[in-house]
Motif scaffolding. Structure first.
Motif, mmCIF file in Angstrom:
data_model
loop_
_atom_site.group_PDB
_atom_site.id
_atom_site.type_symbol
_atom_site.label_atom_id
_atom_site.label_comp_id
_atom_site.label_asym_id
_atom_site.label_seq_id
_atom_site.Cartn_x
_atom_site.Cartn_y
_atom_site.Cartn_z
ATOM 1 N N VAL A 240 0.835 -1.208 0.000
ATOM 2 C CA VAL A 240 0.000 0.000 0.000
ATOM 3 C C VAL A 240 0.867 1.253 0.000
ATOM 4 O O VAL A 240 0.602 2.221 -0.729
ATOM 5 C CB VAL A 240 -0.946 -0.009 1.220
ATOM 6 N N PHE A 241 1.933 1.243 0.802
ATOM 7 C CA PHE A 241 2.809 2.413 0.886
ATOM 8 C C PHE A 241 3.436 2.729 -0.476
ATOM 9 O O PHE A 241 3.443 3.877 -0.920
ATOM 10 C CB PHE A 241 3.908 2.167 1.923
ATOM 11 N N VAL A 242 3.967 1.702 -1.152
ATOM 12 C CA VAL A 242 4.666 1.921 -2.424
ATOM 13 C C VAL A 242 3.693 2.322 -3.524
ATOM 14 O O VAL A 242 3.966 3.235 -4.309
ATOM 15 C CB VAL A 242 5.456 0.660 -2.830
ATOM 16 N N THR A 243 2.545 1.658 -3.600
ATOM 17 C CA THR A 243 1.601 1.949 -4.685
ATOM 18 C C THR A 243 0.991 3.340 -4.569
ATOM 19 O O THR A 243 0.563 3.914 -5.569
ATOM 20 C CB THR A 243 0.467 0.905 -4.710
ATOM 21 N N ARG A 244 0.962 3.897 -3.374
ATOM 22 C CA ARG A 244 0.399 5.240 -3.206
ATOM 23 C C ARG A 244 1.382 6.354 -3.551
ATOM 24 O O ARG A 244 1.002 7.520 -3.615
ATOM 25 C CB ARG A 244 -0.085 5.425 -1.761
ATOM 26 N N LEU A 245 2.644 6.003 -3.791
ATOM 27 C CA LEU A 245 3.645 7.014 -4.123
ATOM 28 C C LEU A 245 3.505 7.452 -5.571
ATOM 29 O O LEU A 245 3.214 6.642 -6.457
ATOM 30 C CB LEU A 245 5.059 6.465 -3.902
ATOM 31 N N ALA A 246 3.744 8.735 -5.821
ATOM 32 C CA ALA A 246 3.791 9.234 -7.190
ATOM 33 C C ALA A 246 5.054 8.699 -7.863
ATOM 34 O O ALA A 246 6.020 8.343 -7.183
ATOM 35 C CB ALA A 246 3.799 10.766 -7.183
ATOM 36 N N PRO A 247 5.078 8.628 -9.205
ATOM 37 C CA PRO A 247 6.259 8.088 -9.906
ATOM 38 C C PRO A 247 7.559 8.780 -9.519
ATOM 39 O O PRO A 247 8.583 8.125 -9.337
ATOM 40 C CB PRO A 247 5.916 8.319 -11.383
ATOM 41 N N GLU A 248 7.528 10.126 -9.380
ATOM 42 C CA GLU A 248 8.772 10.817 -9.015
ATOM 43 C C GLU A 248 9.194 10.487 -7.585
ATOM 44 O O GLU A 248 10.396 10.452 -7.257
ATOM 45 C CB GLU A 248 8.614 12.332 -9.176
ATOM 46 N N ASP A 249 8.197 10.204 -6.720
ATOM 47 C CA ASP A 249 8.534 9.820 -5.344
ATOM 48 C C ASP A 249 9.143 8.425 -5.307
ATOM 49 O O ASP A 249 10.026 8.147 -4.490
ATOM 50 C CB ASP A 249 7.291 9.871 -4.455
ATOM 51 N N ARG A 250 8.680 7.549 -6.175
ATOM 52 C CA ARG A 250 9.274 6.207 -6.243
ATOM 53 C C ARG A 250 10.724 6.293 -6.712
ATOM 54 O O ARG A 250 11.586 5.559 -6.224
ATOM 55 C CB ARG A 250 8.471 5.321 -7.193
ATOM 56 N N GLN A 251 10.995 7.187 -7.665
ATOM 57 C CA GLN A 251 12.373 7.374 -8.124
ATOM 58 C C GLN A 251 13.244 7.888 -6.986
ATOM 59 O O GLN A 251 14.364 7.410 -6.767
ATOM 60 C CB GLN A 251 12.397 8.366 -9.301
ATOM 61 N N PHE A 252 12.716 8.861 -6.229
ATOM 62 C CA PHE A 252 13.478 9.391 -5.097
ATOM 63 C C PHE A 252 13.676 8.312 -4.031
ATOM 64 O O PHE A 252 14.735 8.233 -3.409
ATOM 65 C CB PHE A 252 12.768 10.596 -4.495
ATOM 66 N N LEU A 253 12.652 7.479 -3.823
ATOM 67 C CA LEU A 253 12.759 6.395 -2.855
ATOM 68 C C LEU A 253 13.876 5.438 -3.243
ATOM 69 O O LEU A 253 14.665 5.006 -2.393
ATOM 70 C CB LEU A 253 11.422 5.651 -2.764
ATOM 71 N N SER A 254 13.961 5.113 -4.531
ATOM 72 C CA SER A 254 15.021 4.225 -5.008
ATOM 73 C C SER A 254 16.397 4.845 -4.763
ATOM 74 O O SER A 254 17.320 4.175 -4.299
ATOM 75 C CB SER A 254 14.828 3.946 -6.503
ATOM 76 N N GLU A 255 16.535 6.143 -5.047
ATOM 77 C CA GLU A 255 17.808 6.831 -4.812
ATOM 78 C C GLU A 255 18.125 6.899 -3.320
ATOM 79 O O GLU A 255 19.285 6.737 -2.915
ATOM 80 C CB GLU A 255 17.752 8.244 -5.397
ATOM 81 N N LEU A 256 17.090 7.145 -2.511
ATOM 82 C CA LEU A 256 17.290 7.271 -1.069
ATOM 83 C C LEU A 256 17.818 5.968 -0.480
ATOM 84 O O LEU A 256 18.797 5.959 0.277
ATOM 85 C CB LEU A 256 15.970 7.657 -0.401
ATOM 86 N N VAL A 257 17.174 4.854 -0.831
ATOM 87 C CA VAL A 257 17.605 3.560 -0.306
ATOM 88 C C VAL A 257 18.995 3.212 -0.837
ATOM 89 O O VAL A 257 19.800 2.583 -0.151
ATOM 90 C CB VAL A 257 16.579 2.466 -0.663
ATOM 91 N N GLY A 258 19.281 3.661 -2.077
ATOM 92 C CA GLY A 258 20.583 3.378 -2.655
ATOM 93 C C GLY A 258 21.725 4.083 -1.939
ATOM 94 O O GLY A 258 22.818 3.540 -1.802
ATOM 95 N N ARG A 259 21.484 5.308 -1.485
ATOM 96 C CA ARG A 259 22.583 6.056 -0.868
ATOM 97 C C ARG A 259 22.551 6.035 0.648
ATOM 98 O O ARG A 259 23.539 6.378 1.295
ATOM 99 C CB ARG A 259 22.579 7.504 -1.358
#
Length: 364
Positions: A251-270
């Motif tokens: 539910v948390f991931v699907t409610r994110l906007a596409p740009e927020d998912r991209q930022f989430l991927s970068e955040l977890v990466g760094r």
């Protein structure tokens, strides 16, 4: 925000007011530097960026701001040193490698610029800026095919990217600019993204931390219930119980906007602490499933799952303190009363389950 609306002078005044009240607010100093950079006031940008790095020494964004200012002042070697300092503080952040590559490009250090630009693309392949950066380096190296492919990739990701379109139109006909402006996107060698995270991104980072904490608590409680399931259900019941935290994640991931998912991927990466926390929670879920499938090892596996979840929660706390230090604000000294109460509750549930199983085994 005011910067995003183009109200740079007003943003600078607001940042100055915050600094007057709290001179050690690193984020305010960085926002002031960014507003000055947007107004092409490079000497003042450099002073504000250095103040930000003083109060937030572990942050990378003050060094990025300083690098852009120094480049615009023609101090390219100092700009490269500041960009390298940003990489040292955030080696998995695409923007640090992008900036370093563009700084090296302005110094004609093309091989090193290529390596840094390629690293930026590897870290953020869905960011148009990284492909523009690689295209600029490839064009300087006269690798026309690579430059064209990179710029077309940037346009595929962001059809409105004027830097990519301008470079593509002029490929092979326009000489490369020797400097970086820091403000004009069509020159391709500038830093067009905001070096300081937006309020929305900071809010998302807080939400990610809270969500990981809640998932850790849910896993711990489910593992505690599995301990108490002796003789009542097996893997099927465990799967049903563990569906609760998994559903929370979905539910948390699907409610994110596409740009927020991209930022989430970068955040977890760094953010290695958040990445390890997520991995530990995944391990905890596997252990809890194993506890349901192996009744003889139920206590051991459930206990290991709870331990992994608790460590994950502590890693989230460490990440929160790291974010506070980077922003120049004072990190919290403890994990909070509510979090402490939850941990105590988990320990009680597990303790009751272990005692119950021990008594059942003794009477049997």
């Amino acid at each position: 925000t005011l910067l995003e609306l183009g109200r740079h002078a007003e943003a600078g005044r607001v940042a100055s007011q915050v600094i007057t009240r709290d001179p050690r607010n690193g984020r305010a100093w960085a926002l002031k530097a960014q507003s000055l950079l947007a107004q092409s006031r490079y000497e003042q940008t450099l002073a504000a960026a250095r103040a930000a790095s003083t109060v937030a020494p572990e942050a990378e964004y003050p060094h990025r701001l300083a690098s852009v200012a120094l480049s615009n002042l023609g101090r390219n070697h100092e700009a490269a040193a500041s960009a390298k300092a940003a990489i040292d503080r955030a080696p998995n952040h695409w923007a640090t490698h992008y900036l370093y590559g563009q700084t090296l490009l302005s110094m004609d250090a093309l091989d090193e610029a290529q390596a840094s630009a390629e690293r930026a693309v590897a870290l953020a392949p869905k960011r148009a800026e990284t492909h523009v950066g690689l295209g600029a380096v490839a064009a300087a190296q006269r690798r026309r095919d690579v430059a064209e492919n990179s710029l077309r990739r940037a346009l595929a990701l962001d059809p409105g990217n004027t830097a990519a379109q301008t470079r593509l139109d002029a490929l092979g006909s326009r000489p490369r600019a020797k400097g970086m402006t820091g403000t004009t996107p069509d020159q391709g060698g500038s830093v067009t993204h905001a070096p300081v995270r937006s309020e929305a991104q900071e809010g998302l980072e807080r939400r990610v931390g809270r969500s990981l904490s809640r998932i850790a608590y849910l896993i711990s409680l489910v593992a505690g219930l599995i301990i108490r399931m002796q003789g009542h259900g097996g893997i099927g019941v465990s799967v049903l119980l563990l569906a609760i935290p998994l559903l929370y994640v979905a539910v948390f991931v699907t409610r994110l906007a596409p740009e927020d998912r991209q930022f989430l991927s970068e955040l977890v990466g760094r953010r290695s602490t958040l990445r390890f926390a997520a991995v530990l929670e995944a391990v905890a879920i596997v252990l809890a499933l194993g506890a349901g499938a192996a009744p003889t090892a139920r206590v051991t596996l459930s206990g290991a799952a709870i331990a992994a979840a608790v460590v994950a929660r502590l890693l989230v706390f460490v990440a929160r303190r790291q974010t506070a230090r980077e922003s120049g604000s004072k990190p919290a000294l403890g994990i909070g009363n509510v979090a402490l109460l939850r941990l105590v509750l988990i320990v009680l549930v597990v303790g009751i389950g272990v005692v119950h199983q021990a008594m059942s085994g003794g009477t049997g």
